[in-house]
Motif scaffolding. Structure first.
Motif, PDB file in Angstrom:
ATOM      1  N   PRO A  13       3.263 -25.481   8.516  1.00  0.00           N
ATOM      2  CA  PRO A  13       2.913 -24.058   8.361  1.00  0.00           C
ATOM      3  C   PRO A  13       3.665 -23.411   7.192  1.00  0.00           C
ATOM      4  O   PRO A  13       4.812 -23.727   6.900  1.00  0.00           O
ATOM      5  N   ASN A  15       3.860 -19.279   5.202  1.00  0.00           N
ATOM      6  CA  ASN A  15       3.442 -17.878   5.165  1.00  0.00           C
ATOM      7  C   ASN A  15       3.271 -17.443   3.715  1.00  0.00           C
ATOM      8  O   ASN A  15       4.093 -17.799   2.849  1.00  0.00           O
ATOM      9  N   LYS A  56      -1.147 -10.491   4.859  1.00  0.00           N
ATOM     10  CA  LYS A  56      -0.340 -11.704   5.048  1.00  0.00           C
ATOM     11  C   LYS A  56      -1.118 -12.710   5.882  1.00  0.00           C
ATOM     12  O   LYS A  56      -1.803 -12.337   6.844  1.00  0.00           O
ATOM     13  N   GLU A  58      -1.173 -17.062   7.388  1.00  0.00           N
ATOM     14  CA  GLU A  58      -0.436 -18.294   7.677  1.00  0.00           C
ATOM     15  C   GLU A  58      -1.302 -19.480   7.268  1.00  0.00           C
ATOM     16  O   GLU A  58      -2.483 -19.554   7.638  1.00  0.00           O
ATOM     17  N   GLN A  60      -1.894 -23.548   7.471  1.00  0.00           N
ATOM     18  CA  GLN A  60      -1.596 -24.755   8.232  1.00  0.00           C
ATOM     19  C   GLN A  60      -2.211 -25.940   7.484  1.00  0.00           C
ATOM     20  O   GLN A  60      -3.431 -26.081   7.419  1.00  0.00           O
ATOM     21  N   ASP A  70      -4.668 -15.543  10.757  1.00  0.00           N
ATOM     22  CA  ASP A  70      -3.929 -14.291  10.891  1.00  0.00           C
ATOM     23  C   ASP A  70      -2.584 -14.608  11.542  1.00  0.00           C
ATOM     24  O   ASP A  70      -2.537 -15.242  12.593  1.00  0.00           O
ATOM     25  N   PRO A  71      -1.457 -14.187  10.956  1.00  0.00           N
ATOM     26  CA  PRO A  71      -0.151 -14.598  11.489  1.00  0.00           C
ATOM     27  C   PRO A  71       0.153 -14.052  12.873  1.00  0.00           C
ATOM     28  O   PRO A  71       0.949 -14.643  13.603  1.00  0.00           O
ATOM     29  N   LYS A  72      -0.473 -12.936  13.276  1.00  0.00           N
ATOM     30  CA  LYS A  72      -0.188 -12.348  14.580  1.00  0.00           C
ATOM     31  C   LYS A  72      -1.140 -12.851  15.656  1.00  0.00           C
ATOM     32  O   LYS A  72      -0.715 -13.334  16.702  1.00  0.00           O
ATOM     33  N   LYS A  74      -3.351 -15.323  15.322  1.00  0.00           N
ATOM     34  CA  LYS A  74      -3.650 -16.748  15.130  1.00  0.00           C
ATOM     35  C   LYS A  74      -5.153 -17.013  15.048  1.00  0.00           C
ATOM     36  O   LYS A  74      -5.621 -18.125  15.307  1.00  0.00           O
TER      37      LYS A  74
END
Length: 287
Positions: A13, A15, A56, A58, A60, A70-72, A74
């Motif tokens: 992962p 960011n 922002k 993420e 993978q 989406d980082p929050k 997922k």
């Protein structure tokens, strides 16, 4: 940089900030990605002047591809399968920028994805390159069968993503319909059936009860007159009111009745004897 097991069985992962994607004419080339970066940077300046911030995301990275989430929540925003990625590079003039070109599975257009990472731009580019090397080795070992399997898995993952998106949209539509239904419902206390009826002048009638109408008798004759009330009303002097329809001989006192009889006898002008009528002349004393 990473163990093969980490890229083959799991993912790495990262960011970053997502500048967006744009269509390009060629599947590879430094000049191609440079034009795409220049275009998306210009769009970023416009959004920044409007007060919008870069989203922002993420990343993978694995031997199966690059997922953008989406980082929050997922939630998967993009799923770029590795065999569809044709080019990957970092910007030598701006160490924060890295890109890759991927062929879209639906439109078959080549899209250039551009990211901004303050410290890991070069590392992310090398990680994607390492995933390519491992995937190619597995391809040689399996004789090409692994590629078909990955394609099937990628297609299933895309189908799952589409179904999840459709499910979210249906839930939102259901919530909107429930809110509209609650607004449309009328409370029981405000129902129209409980409203008092009014006349043509929009005034409440004196008595909402239906007036009593006498019904004809069963034999067809006129209905009997209404019964006289038992309680007799009296006038200001305590006397009963005169009723010409109900008064008779028995309604007068005895002394008044006797005087009335004498007056009727005195003014009697005709006699009937055995069917003959005689007329008396009081002036001449003859018949």
């Amino acid at each position: 940089m990473h163990t093969p097991e980490a890229l083959a069985k799991h993912f790495i992962p990262y960011n970053a900030k997502f500048l967006g994607n744009t269509e390009v004419d060629q599947p590879k080339g430094t000049e191609v990605v440079r034009d795409a970066v220049r275009k998306l940077k210009f769009q970023r300046h416009i959004k920044k002047s409007e007060g919008q911030k870069l989203p922002k995301v993420e990343l993978q990275i694995s031997i199966y591809g690059v997922k953008i989430l989406d980082p929050k929540s997922k939630e998967v925003q993009y799923n770029c399968q590795l065999h569809r990625i044709s080019f990957c590079a970092d910007d030598k003039t701006d160490k924060r920028i890295f890109t890759f070109i991927c062929k879209d599975s639906e439109s078959n257009k080549h899209l250039c994805y551009v990211f901004d990472s303050e410290k890991c731009a070069e590392e992310i580019t090398l990680t994607i390159g390492q995933a390519f090397d491992l995937a190619y080795k597995k391809f040689l070992e399996s004789g090409g069968k692994d590629v078909e399997t990955r394609k099937q898995i990628g297609g299933l993952q895309k189908r799952i993503q589409d179904l999840e998106t459709e499910n979210i949209d249906l839930k939102k539509q259901l919530q909107v319909l429930e809110e509209q239904l609650m607004i449309a419902q009328v409370p029981p206390g405000n129902s129209m059936s409980s409203k008092t009826p009014t006349d043509i002048f929009d005034m409440v009638p004196f008595s909402p009860m239906t007036p009593m109408v006498p019904l004809p008798a069963s034999n067809g004759s006129a209905p009997p007159p209404p019964a006289r009330p038992t309680e007799i009303r009296r006038d200001l002097f305590g006397a009963e009111p005169f009723d010409p329809f109900t008064c008779g001989a028995a309604d007068f006192p005895p002394d008044i009745q006797s005087k009335l009889d004498e007056m009727q006898e005195g003014f009697k002008m005709g006699l009937t004897v055995e069917g003959t009528v005689f007329s008396l002349d009081p002036l001449e004393g003859r018949c």
